[in-house]
Enzyme design. Sequence first.
Site, PDB file in Angstrom:
ATOM      1  N   TYR A 150      -2.494 -10.721   4.139  1.00  0.00           N
ATOM      2  CA  TYR A 150      -2.610  -9.323   4.568  1.00  0.00           C
ATOM      3  C   TYR A 150      -4.074  -9.020   4.838  1.00  0.00           C
ATOM      4  CZ  TYR A 150      -1.849  -4.188   4.220  1.00  0.00           C
ATOM      5  OH  TYR A 150      -1.789  -2.835   4.451  1.00  0.00           O
ATOM      6  N   THR A 158       0.834  -1.204   0.000  1.00  0.00           N
ATOM      7  CA  THR A 158       0.000   0.000   0.000  1.00  0.00           C
ATOM      8  C   THR A 158       0.866   1.250   0.000  1.00  0.00           C
ATOM      9  OG1 THR A 158      -1.689  -1.188   1.248  1.00  0.00           O
ATOM     10  CG2 THR A 158      -1.837   1.205   1.213  1.00  0.00           C
ATOM     11  N   THR A 159       1.873   1.279   0.869  1.00  0.00           N
ATOM     12  CA  THR A 159       2.757   2.433   0.990  1.00  0.00           C
ATOM     13  C   THR A 159       3.571   2.633  -0.282  1.00  0.00           C
ATOM     14  OG1 THR A 159       2.896   1.909   3.342  1.00  0.00           O
ATOM     15  CG2 THR A 159       4.436   3.546   2.519  1.00  0.00           C
ATOM     16  N   TYR A 197     -13.321  -5.081  -2.975  1.00  0.00           N
ATOM     17  CA  TYR A 197     -14.460  -4.746  -3.834  1.00  0.00           C
ATOM     18  C   TYR A 197     -15.344  -5.970  -4.063  1.00  0.00           C
ATOM     19  CZ  TYR A 197     -17.476  -2.525  -7.198  1.00  0.00           C
ATOM     20  OH  TYR A 197     -18.583  -2.033  -7.828  1.00  0.00           O
ATOM     21  N   LYS A 199      -0.090 -10.462   8.034  1.00  0.00           N
ATOM     22  CA  LYS A 199       0.035  -9.062   8.441  1.00  0.00           C
ATOM     23  C   LYS A 199      -1.357  -8.647   8.901  1.00  0.00           C
ATOM     24  CE  LYS A 199       0.936  -4.343   6.835  1.00  0.00           C
ATOM     25  NZ  LYS A 199       1.269  -3.460   5.689  1.00  0.00           N
ATOM     26  N   ILE A 230       5.125  -4.747   9.997  1.00  0.00           N
ATOM     27  CA  ILE A 230       5.357  -4.258   8.643  1.00  0.00           C
ATOM     28  C   ILE A 230       4.930  -2.801   8.687  1.00  0.00           C
ATOM     29  CG2 ILE A 230       4.837  -4.524   6.198  1.00  0.00           C
ATOM     30  CD1 ILE A 230       4.392  -7.496   6.712  1.00  0.00           C
ATOM     31  N   ARG A 272      -9.099  -0.964   4.340  1.00  0.00           N
ATOM     32  CA  ARG A 272      -8.803  -0.750   2.918  1.00  0.00           C
ATOM     33  C   ARG A 272      -9.707  -1.600   2.020  1.00  0.00           C
ATOM     34  NH1 ARG A 272      -5.060   3.024   0.466  1.00  0.00           N
ATOM     35  NH2 ARG A 272      -3.674   3.688   2.135  1.00  0.00           N
TER      36      ARG A 272
END
Length: 293
Positions: free
Chosen positions: A133, A44-45, A107, A161, A203, A138
């Site tokens: 994850y 994401t980052t 989604y 994560k 993380i 998100r």
Amino acid sequence: MLKGSIVALVTPFNEDGSVNYEKLGELLEFHISNKTDGICILGTTGEASTLSFDEEAEIVRFSVQKVNKRIPLIVGSGSNETEKAVKMSKKYSELGADYVLVITPYYNKTNESGLIKHFEMVAEASLCPVIMYNVPGRTGMSMSIHAIEVLSKNPNICAIKEASGNMSYSTMVAKYVNDDFQMFSGNDDIIVPMMSVGATGVISVLANIAPQQTHNMCELCLNGDYKAANKIQQDLLDVANNLFLEVNPIPVKEALNHLGFGVGGYRMPLDYMGDAPKAKMIKELDLKKEVIF
């Protein structure tokens, strides 16, 4: 065993929006020399959702060659389309990733059986271990505890994560932590609490600007000194929280640029940070420079 502070690395861009590989190399070397225990790219980052498949593959090739097995390299390879996640996980593991990080479908959020099959298919295709994850903020979905129980037994799924921010849920996940299945905090504000219930590290977005302190916090927890670790957690808590005053990775890139790293901007739809939150973040950064460095 993968453990400690794993930086969720930003992707640096040139002024024209292209990937700045010279700067990426500098960032990789910076983290290797500043006690970061592992590097996660294309998360994401790292703005992976705005990168093309060719760009992602080139970033992986470059990073694998640059890191050269000095510390573990984790590569984000997830998608809401199982076939794509399978393809990318296989590709990046073939290119030399030590681990792949695979997000839950988003989604089209799937049901429990579909979620389990999604990760099982990725695990079968990947040549390296898979880290799941879970980040419902998100994706709009959270992994069921039953799904984690099932998937924790898969021989090629090594960790999760856990980024729900829900300590009650994380404590239930920790029930399945063992020598073959680990948990990592996905939230910088609760590294110590997460490690106290069984996480083996984080993380981290914070590690982009405070790699040594984030490493030290994790190392103290792994050695059982939670009091000293919590001192670091509290010292850096405002800094960590300010990195989320706007959507990640906008603030952390602005923080890195303020600190002289020159990582550039971001790709749309991310836009420049508002003046008020940016001023608040920079003020705290300047106050804590001695703690950070």
